[in-house]
Enzyme design. Structure first.
Site, PDB file in Angstrom:
ATOM      1  CG  ASP A   1       2.926  42.435   8.806  1.00  0.00           C
ATOM      2  OD1 ASP A   1       3.849  42.363   7.983  1.00  0.00           O
ATOM      3  OD2 ASP A   1       2.811  41.658   9.772  1.00  0.00           O
TER       4      ASP A   1
ATOM      5  CG  ASP B   1       7.510  41.918   5.469  1.00  0.00           C
ATOM      6  OD1 ASP B   1       8.322  42.558   6.157  1.00  0.00           O
ATOM      7  OD2 ASP B   1       7.103  40.789   5.796  1.00  0.00           O
ATOM      8  CD  GLU B   2       7.034  44.497  10.333  1.00  0.00           C
ATOM      9  OE1 GLU B   2       6.078  44.792  11.074  1.00  0.00           O
ATOM     10  OE2 GLU B   2       7.879  43.627  10.621  1.00  0.00           O
TER      11      GLU B   2
END
Length: 368
Positions: free
Chosen positions: A14, A108-109
């Site tokens: 993350d 983003d993860e």
């Protein structure tokens, strides 16, 4: 009865305050300052907040007005999604050097299954450290990681030592780790459900684990089985590299509230143009069109219509969207308008994911 489940080595990566961190990386003048991506002190909603802003209580999905009240020194910058996508592609390229079993959740993860990996490194913890180090050296951003036996525990763990940290939960530690957590930390238990659990005397993972399935079914219906299993660390969902897109949409937040359907018609046209581009890029079409309206009081309304055929053409989308717009009168002035298409025709395009081998719980796992 002893529960037997197969374990994998899952890493959840993350990125730390991704959008805001990209802006601070690209503009040195923003570094170390409270920053909000999206919104403004008079309009809009915050898409992301830097850690400097979070110290004041600023969070994503908060109105820019509220963010300004909490943090008078906050700086607002417009989002640059093309740039975020560019950075995200660089990060995913690093992931694929370690495993083909990568399941992105957003820009983003992502989850990585490293049970068997391209580096032949038995320790998932060491791999997570190396991946985070490479992201920092090659991209310039920090990331946090959670490492455990399944996606559920790994995702919770990635939030444990943020920012720029990681947490490993070994197989024998899963039960104790979940028992001590506040129930609101459980992925899949939102604010409303957490409040309901508090009212029922369920405050921690331990409390949830003590409730029999019958009790959970009575109070939580179809979600009961999920809550029963995650309280015991059971989550058998595999990392799926080819996640099927279920919905494609576009929306706009207006600088001034719009109170007339006539003005909203103009916005529908521009939003439909953007939606058509996204559909063409994905090479998919859908049957169900949804019109989303967020009013000036922040209440939300959706109106949908399902067609007997698939569409992706903006003109057809506009026709249906206008029909939905005039389906009933507006409840208030409108601050946001969105269009989305679901019930898509991409089911047959989903490729079969690489088969994943289960690893018996009896094996010695090297997470350290």
């Amino acid at each position: 009865m002893t529960e037997s489940i197969s374990h994998r080595k899952i890493i959840h990566i993350d990125m730390d305050a991704f959008y805001a961190s990209v802006e601070q990386m690209d503009n040195p003048l923003l570094r170390g300052k409270p920053l909000a991506v999206g919104g403004s002190e008079i309009r809009g909603v915050v898409s992301a907040a830097s850690y400097e802003a979070r110290k004041f209580g600023v969070r994503s999905a908060m109105s820019g007005v509220q963010a300004k009240k909490l943090c008078p020194e906050i700086l607002f910058v417009p989002p640059r999604f093309d740039r975020y996508k560019e950075i995200s592609r660089k990060i995913r390229k690093i992931f694929f050097e370690y495993t083909d079993l990568v399941e992105p959740l957003s820009l983003d993860e992502a989850y990585l299954d490293v049970t068997e990996n391209k580096k032949n490194v038995p320790s998932a913890t060491i791999l997570a450290q190396e991946i985070r180090k490479r992201i920092f050296e090659e991209v310039g951003l920090t990331a946090s990681a959670g490492i455990s036996v399944n996606k559920f525990v790994a995702k919770i763990a990635s939030d444990y030592n943020k920012p720029n940290g990681q947490k490993t939960v070994n197989p024998e530690e899963v039960g104790a780790f979940l028992e001590q957590l506040d129930i609101k930390k459980f992925y899949g238990i939102g604010k409303v459900t957490a409040e309901k659990m508090y009212q029922l005397g369920i405050f921690t993972g331990y409390d949830l684990k003590q409730k029999p399935l019958e009790f959970l079914e009575k109070h939580f219906g179809n979600s009961a089985q999920y809550y029963y299993q995650i309280s015991r660390g059971i989550h058998n969902s595999a990392v799926k590299p080819n996640r099927t897109v279920k919905s494609v949409g576009a929306e706009r937040t207006f600088f001034e509230n719009l109170s007339s359907e006539v003005f909203l018609e103009e916005k529908i046209i521009s939003i439909a143009n953007e939606l058509e581009k996204r559909l063409q890029k994905s090479k998919i079409a859908g049957k169900t069109i949804t019109l989303k309206l967020k009013y000036s009081d922040f209440s939300l309304q959706t109106r949908s219509k399902t067609l007997p055929y698939y569409i992706s053409d903006k003109n057809l989308i506009i026709d249906v969207a206008k029909e939905l717009l005039y389906q009933e009168r507006l409840k208030n002035s409108v601050r946001l308008l969105g269009l989305s298409l679901n019930n898509l025709n991409n089911q047959e395009k989903t490729k079969e994911a690489p088969k994943q081998k289960s690893v018996s719980v009896q094996l010695q796992f090297e997470f350290y």
